[in-house]
Design a protein around this motif. Sequence first.
Motif, short mmCIF file in Angstrom:
data_model
loop_
_atom_site.label_atom_id
_atom_site.label_comp_id
_atom_site.label_asym_id
_atom_site.label_seq_id
_atom_site.Cartn_x
_atom_site.Cartn_y
_atom_site.Cartn_z
N ASP A 4 1.23 4.14 -4.46
CA ASP A 4 2.09 5.01 -3.88
C ASP A 4 2.02 4.92 -2.11
OD1 ASP A 4 0.89 6.71 -2.83
OD2 ASP A 4 1.06 8.32 -4.37
N LEU A 5 3.15 5.85 -1.39
CA LEU A 5 2.93 5.68 0.27
C LEU A 5 1.44 5.89 0.18
CD1 LEU A 5 5.11 8.36 1.77
CD2 LEU A 5 4.24 8.79 -0.80
N ASN A 6 0.81 6.53 -0.04
CA ASN A 6 -0.13 6.97 0.58
C ASN A 6 -1.73 5.84 -0.01
OD1 ASN A 6 0.16 9.23 2.16
ND2 ASN A 6 0.36 9.81 0.21
N GLY A 7 -0.74 5.30 -1.05
CA GLY A 7 -2.22 4.24 -1.82
C GLY A 7 -2.95 4.74 -3.24
N ALA A 8 -2.33 5.84 -3.69
CA ALA A 8 -2.43 6.20 -5.26
C ALA A 8 -2.13 5.31 -6.32
CB ALA A 8 -1.59 7.64 -5.65
N TYR A 62 -1.69 21.29 -14.13
CA TYR A 62 -0.41 20.15 -13.40
C TYR A 62 -1.66 19.57 -12.74
CZ TYR A 62 -2.54 23.84 -10.85
OH TYR A 62 -3.14 25.46 -10.83
N THR A 63 -1.26 18.41 -11.99
CA THR A 63 -2.64 17.61 -11.27
C THR A 63 -2.05 17.62 -10.05
OG1 THR A 63 -2.57 15.46 -13.55
CG2 THR A 63 -2.49 14.81 -11.08
N ILE A 64 -2.50 17.88 -9.78
CA ILE A 64 -2.88 17.40 -7.84
C ILE A 64 -3.22 16.63 -7.10
CG2 ILE A 64 -2.97 19.31 -5.78
CD1 ILE A 64 -4.12 21.73 -7.16
N LEU A 65 -2.40 15.77 -6.30
CA LEU A 65 -2.89 14.87 -5.55
C LEU A 65 -3.12 15.83 -4.17
CD1 LEU A 65 -0.71 11.97 -6.29
CD2 LEU A 65 -2.77 12.60 -6.98
N PHE A 66 -3.82 15.81 -3.52
CA PHE A 66 -4.00 15.48 -1.70
C PHE A 66 -3.86 14.00 -0.97
CE2 PHE A 66 -7.38 18.08 -4.21
CZ PHE A 66 -6.41 19.38 -3.96
N VAL A 67 -2.18 15.05 0.07
CA VAL A 67 -2.04 14.00 0.52
C VAL A 67 -1.86 14.21 1.56
CG1 VAL A 67 -0.28 12.68 -1.28
CG2 VAL A 67 0.39 15.07 0.54
N PRO A 68 -1.40 12.96 2.71
CA PRO A 68 -2.08 14.18 4.88
C PRO A 68 -0.07 15.27 4.86
CG PRO A 68 -1.32 11.37 5.05
CD PRO A 68 -1.63 12.34 3.25
N ASP A 69 1.20 14.45 4.10
CA ASP A 69 2.24 15.31 4.62
C ASP A 69 3.50 15.35 3.45
OD1 ASP A 69 5.29 15.79 5.33
OD2 ASP A 69 5.38 14.29 6.87
N VAL A 70 3.23 16.80 2.49
CA VAL A 70 3.58 17.48 1.59
C VAL A 70 5.14 16.77 1.31
CG1 VAL A 70 4.18 19.28 -0.36
CG2 VAL A 70 1.34 19.02 1.24
N ALA A 71 5.76 17.19 2.00
CA ALA A 71 7.28 16.66 2.15
C ALA A 71 7.21 14.98 1.62
CB ALA A 71 7.67 17.01 3.39
N ALA A 72 7.07 14.47 2.75
CA ALA A 72 7.14 12.95 2.14
C ALA A 72 6.49 12.56 0.84
CB ALA A 72 6.55 12.14 3.59
N ALA A 73 5.63 13.09 0.45
CA ALA A 73 4.89 11.78 -0.65
C ALA A 73 5.99 12.82 -1.59
CB ALA A 73 3.65 12.81 -0.93
N ASN A 92 -6.33 9.08 -0.73
CA ASN A 92 -6.02 8.01 -1.05
C ASN A 92 -5.39 7.22 0.54
OD1 ASN A 92 -5.53 7.75 -3.79
ND2 ASN A 92 -5.53 9.77 -3.48
N ARG A 93 -5.71 5.92 0.77
CA ARG A 93 -5.33 5.44 1.43
C ARG A 93 -4.27 4.16 0.78
NH1 ARG A 93 -4.85 9.89 3.09
NH2 ARG A 93 -5.77 10.69 4.98
N THR A 94 -3.70 3.24 1.76
CA THR A 94 -3.31 2.28 1.58
C THR A 94 -3.52 0.96 1.64
OG1 THR A 94 -1.48 1.93 3.49
CG2 THR A 94 -0.90 2.90 1.69
N ASP A 95 -4.57 1.05 2.91
CA ASP A 95 -5.80 0.32 3.46
C ASP A 95 -7.04 0.30 2.42
OD1 ASP A 95 -6.29 2.04 4.89
OD2 ASP A 95 -6.46 1.77 6.54
N ASP A 96 -7.02 1.35 1.97
CA ASP A 96 -8.67 1.37 0.53
C ASP A 96 -7.68 1.00 -0.82
OD1 ASP A 96 -11.03 1.50 -0.06
OD2 ASP A 96 -11.37 4.04 1.09
N GLY A 110 9.60 2.01 -1.90
CA GLY A 110 8.44 1.90 -0.90
C GLY A 110 6.89 1.45 -1.74
N ALA A 111 7.02 1.84 -2.97
CA ALA A 111 5.84 1.46 -3.70
C ALA A 111 5.08 0.16 -3.39
CB ALA A 111 6.03 1.59 -4.71
N SER A 112 3.97 -0.12 -3.46
CA SER A 112 3.92 -1.58 -3.50
C SER A 112 3.45 -1.82 -4.64
CB SER A 112 2.08 -1.31 -2.52
OG SER A 112 2.42 -1.02 -0.86
N ALA A 113 3.50 -3.02 -5.03
CA ALA A 113 3.30 -3.85 -6.47
C ALA A 113 1.70 -3.88 -6.65
CB ALA A 113 4.61 -4.90 -6.20
N VAL A 114 1.50 -3.97 -7.39
CA VAL A 114 -0.25 -4.37 -8.42
C VAL A 114 -0.19 -4.31 -9.64
CG1 VAL A 114 -2.16 -2.86 -9.12
CG2 VAL A 114 -0.91 -1.73 -7.74
#
Length: 129
Positions: free
Chosen positions: A115-119, A5-16, A65-69, A94-98
């Motif tokens: 994604d919503l956290n910038g990943a 598995y892969t784990i992404l560390f996020v500020p809000d697990v439920a929101a992710a 990961n952050r959207t502003d970085d 809510g994803a941002s197009a790259v």
Amino acid sequence: MKLGYTILFVPDVAAAVTFYEKAFGLQRTSLNPAFATLDTGATTLAFGSEANERRELGAQEFRANRTDDIPGGFQISFVADDVAIAFDRAIAAGASAVCPPKVMPWGQTVSRVRDLNGALVSIVTAPRF
């Protein structure tokens, strides 16, 4: 050995988890405030609480990961039959197009969002290499 598995560390697990369900059509297999998993087929995508991870690492730090970085040096890739539809669904959630969907010289269709956290997340057709 195999990838489990892969784990992404996020500020809000439920929101992710909620975002990944809406954006990519995944189904949660577990959820608590500190950890959650989503069914992605052969492997599991998991989310861990940044706060928990910081406690476990002690003096060590990690780059969140952050959207502003700038994005981290990795991406998650999802294989889709119709990349354009999947890309549009992710943007609507809510994803941002790259990179919008494009056909690569080797025949694979590739797109990327953040994604919503910038990943960085790619949505692609099955590889042809």
